[in-house]
Design an enzyme around this catalytic site. Structure first.
Site, PDB file in Angstrom:
ATOM      1  N   HIS B  38       0.847  -1.177   0.000  1.00 53.15           N
ATOM      2  CA  HIS B  38       0.000   0.000   0.000  1.00 53.15           C
ATOM      3  C   HIS B  38       0.884   1.229   0.000  1.00 53.15           C
ATOM      4  CE1 HIS B  38      -3.492  -2.483   0.895  1.00 53.15           C
ATOM      5  NE2 HIS B  38      -2.709  -3.153   1.689  1.00 53.15           N
ATOM      6  N   THR B  39       0.294   2.344  -0.363  1.00 59.31           N
ATOM      7  CA  THR B  39       1.064   3.572  -0.366  1.00 59.31           C
ATOM      8  C   THR B  39       1.656   3.798   1.019  1.00 59.31           C
ATOM      9  OG1 THR B  39      -0.542   4.467  -1.892  1.00 59.31           O
ATOM     10  CG2 THR B  39       0.989   6.008  -0.910  1.00 59.31           C
ATOM     11  N   MET B  40       2.967   3.875   1.081  1.00 59.48           N
ATOM     12  CA  MET B  40       3.603   4.055   2.377  1.00 59.48           C
ATOM     13  C   MET B  40       4.295   5.396   2.462  1.00 59.48           C
ATOM     14  SD  MET B  40       3.265   1.370   4.463  1.00 59.48           S
ATOM     15  CE  MET B  40       4.662   0.750   5.359  1.00 59.48           C
ATOM     16  N   TYR B  41       3.892   6.324   1.600  1.00 53.96           N
ATOM     17  CA  TYR B  41       4.486   7.641   1.703  1.00 53.96           C
ATOM     18  C   TYR B  41       3.402   8.682   1.453  1.00 53.96           C
ATOM     19  CZ  TYR B  41       4.437   6.906  -3.333  1.00 53.96           C
ATOM     20  OH  TYR B  41       4.042   6.607  -4.608  1.00 53.96           O
TER      21      TYR B  41
END
Lengths: 225, 260
Positions: B38-41
């Site tokens: 998943h988007t981690m930023y």
């Protein structure tokens, strides 16, 4: 045991700005006019997202009539400027006259090119000499050298290329150049997180250098939507 | 000694690998969600939020900037919103995640109203709920990248709470996120210690919040001079928008720099 140990500093300071190199995030600009040059810069020095100095002077004297605008690593650019200034001092003694702007710019280029893999430095060299009047030379990262009538540098410059293209006209007088520089740096510092603070300006002519500082809350106001 | 002894146990968790816990629902086991990234930023982000308790209520502040990396991209983002008459929230971190959770909370409040509940959600309840949501998302490796300050009342008493993206939650008389933790909290605490009874009036709280916001503007590369302040008292919620601290900033030190 070693694998299980965590750097205790990392626990105390989860942000990494104490370990970040000190950069002049920066917006720098220089413009030639008939009779001299105008140089300008913002006043923010950052370590990561921390503003370590909000009143920096990025316009650094190389000789009495040659200045440089520094962007990139604060340490690298200060060191390079110091070395070039010292070379120019020796050159002045040897030749008996003030060094030309081109020679100073070329010395910057020699260092920035030779050590290009170890340096992070984008420098504008601007000044006045009696052979060619006001001149602006750009030494970007990588160490090329080019003369320009108007030069932009630093992270904040990205936001004002369009403004430059739309607004700059050759043949401006001194005070027009000062206004142009002030407006350009203000617009950039309003958008670039790595630029900020006040606007410092230097005007270099045959009569020497005049320095001006425009405080942050006195800068012109632009659209802020 | 029997060299050929069978393993003491088998089919157990293997160190370093994911383990299929027994008893998971059938639907889930049909989907390979072990390696889902998943988007981690965060992309567009808000910086610090600060909050302080005063005599009779709570006050929080946040600037109005959405940064896109180092670009000051969106300069009128409202990072504070009112949930009910007893709860306001301020968010730092990813703006998209903030807008998502704001929608969820606003719907929650609507549901309560329509369902005829006599009691509105207060700040304490929202804080607990938000903690569980953020911790749960973090545990599934799909965090809502947020730092939240929840302010208002809990069971009639002024309440100020903090929750971050990994579900760290606490309540205190002064809270802050991001750079606020390093610059604002010491200022807020020091101001409180200077008072003999440790109690701020609303005006004093406002003053100290303004001073802290100024310092954050000086020292945070992602700071901005336009900001909002929200105050919650027994009378309800007041939000002051379109505040600008630029004209109150002091740049005299620029003249002290030795110019070459």
């Amino acid at each position: 045991m070693a694998a299980a140990c965590v750097d205790s500093l990392q626990l105390l300071l989860p942000h990494d700005w104490p370990k970040q190199e000190v950069m002049t995030g920066t917006t720098i600009i220089a413009v030639e006019f008939d009779g001299g040059v105008v140089v300008g810069a913002d006043t923010r020095t950052s370590s990561g997202t921390y503003v370590s100095n909000r009143a920096t002077d990025k316009l650094t004297k190389v000789t009495d009539s040659i200045y440089c605008c520094r962007s990139g690593s604060a340490a690298d650019t200060q060191a390079i400027a110091h070395v070039v200034a010292s070379h120019m001092e020796i050159l002045e003694v040897k030749s008996g006259e003030a060094p030309s702007v081109r020679v100073a710019a070329s010395t910057f280029r020699e260092i920035c090119y030779k050590y290009r893999d170890s340096l992070s430095a984008g420098i504008i060299v601007a000044g006045w000499d009696k052979q060619n009047g006001g001149q602006v030379y750009m030494v970007p990262i990588g160490g090329m050298l080019i003369r320009q009538s108007v030069a932009l540098g630093g992270s904040g410059s990205t936001y004002i290329w369009g403004h430059l293209d739309a607004t700059y006209k050759p043949g401006m007088q001194k005070e027009e150049c000062v206004e142009f520089v002030k407006k350009a740096v203000t617009l950039a510092l309003n958008r670039d997180g790595s630029s900020g603070g006040c606007v410092r300006v230097g005007i270099i002519t045959k009569d020497g250098v005049e320095r001006r500082t425009f405080l942050h809350h006195e800068l012109p106001e632009y659209y802020l939507g | 000694m029997n060299i050929e002894a069978p393993p003491l146990w088998s089919n157990g968790p293997k160190p370093g690998l994911f383990y299929d816990f027994p008893g998971r629902s059938v639907g889930q086991s049909l989907v390979n969600d072990h390696a889902k990234t998943h988007t981690m930023y965060p992309t567009t982000t808000g910086t610090s939020v600060i909050g302080i308790v005063f005599d009779g209520g709570v006050m929080i502040a946040a600037d109005k900037l959405g940064s896109y990396g180092s670009l000051a991209r969106f300069r009128n983002v409202e990072r504070i919103f009112k949930a009910t008459d007893e709860a306001v929230l301020a968010f730092g971190g990813d703006i998209a995640d903030y807008q998502f959770i704001r929608e969820v909370i606003e719907q929650k409040v609507r549901d309560d109203e329509c369902g005829g509940y006599s009691k509105q959600l207060d700040a304490g309840a929202l804080h607990s709920w938000l903690t569980r949501v953020l911790y749960n998302r973090r545990s599934r490796f799909n965090p809502l990248w947020l730092d939240c300050v929840v302010a208002g009342f809990r069971a009639g008493k002024p309440f100020l709470g903090f929750v971050d993206k990994i579900g760290t939650a606490y309540e205190a008389t002064e809270v802050a996120s991001g750079f606020g933790q390093y610059f604002a909290i010491p200022m807020l605490r020091s101001a409180r210690e200077k008072k003999s009874d440790g109690i701020f009036t609303q005006a004093e709280a406002r003053k100290v919040i303004e001073e802290a916001m100024k310092v954050l503007y000086y020292r945070d590369c992602r700071g901005f001079h336009r900001y909002m302040v929200a105050t919650v008292t027994k009378e309800g919620v007041t939000i002051d928008d379109d505040l600008d601290l630029k004209k109150d900033t002091n740049w005299d030190l620029a003249h002290l720099t030795k110019l070459l």
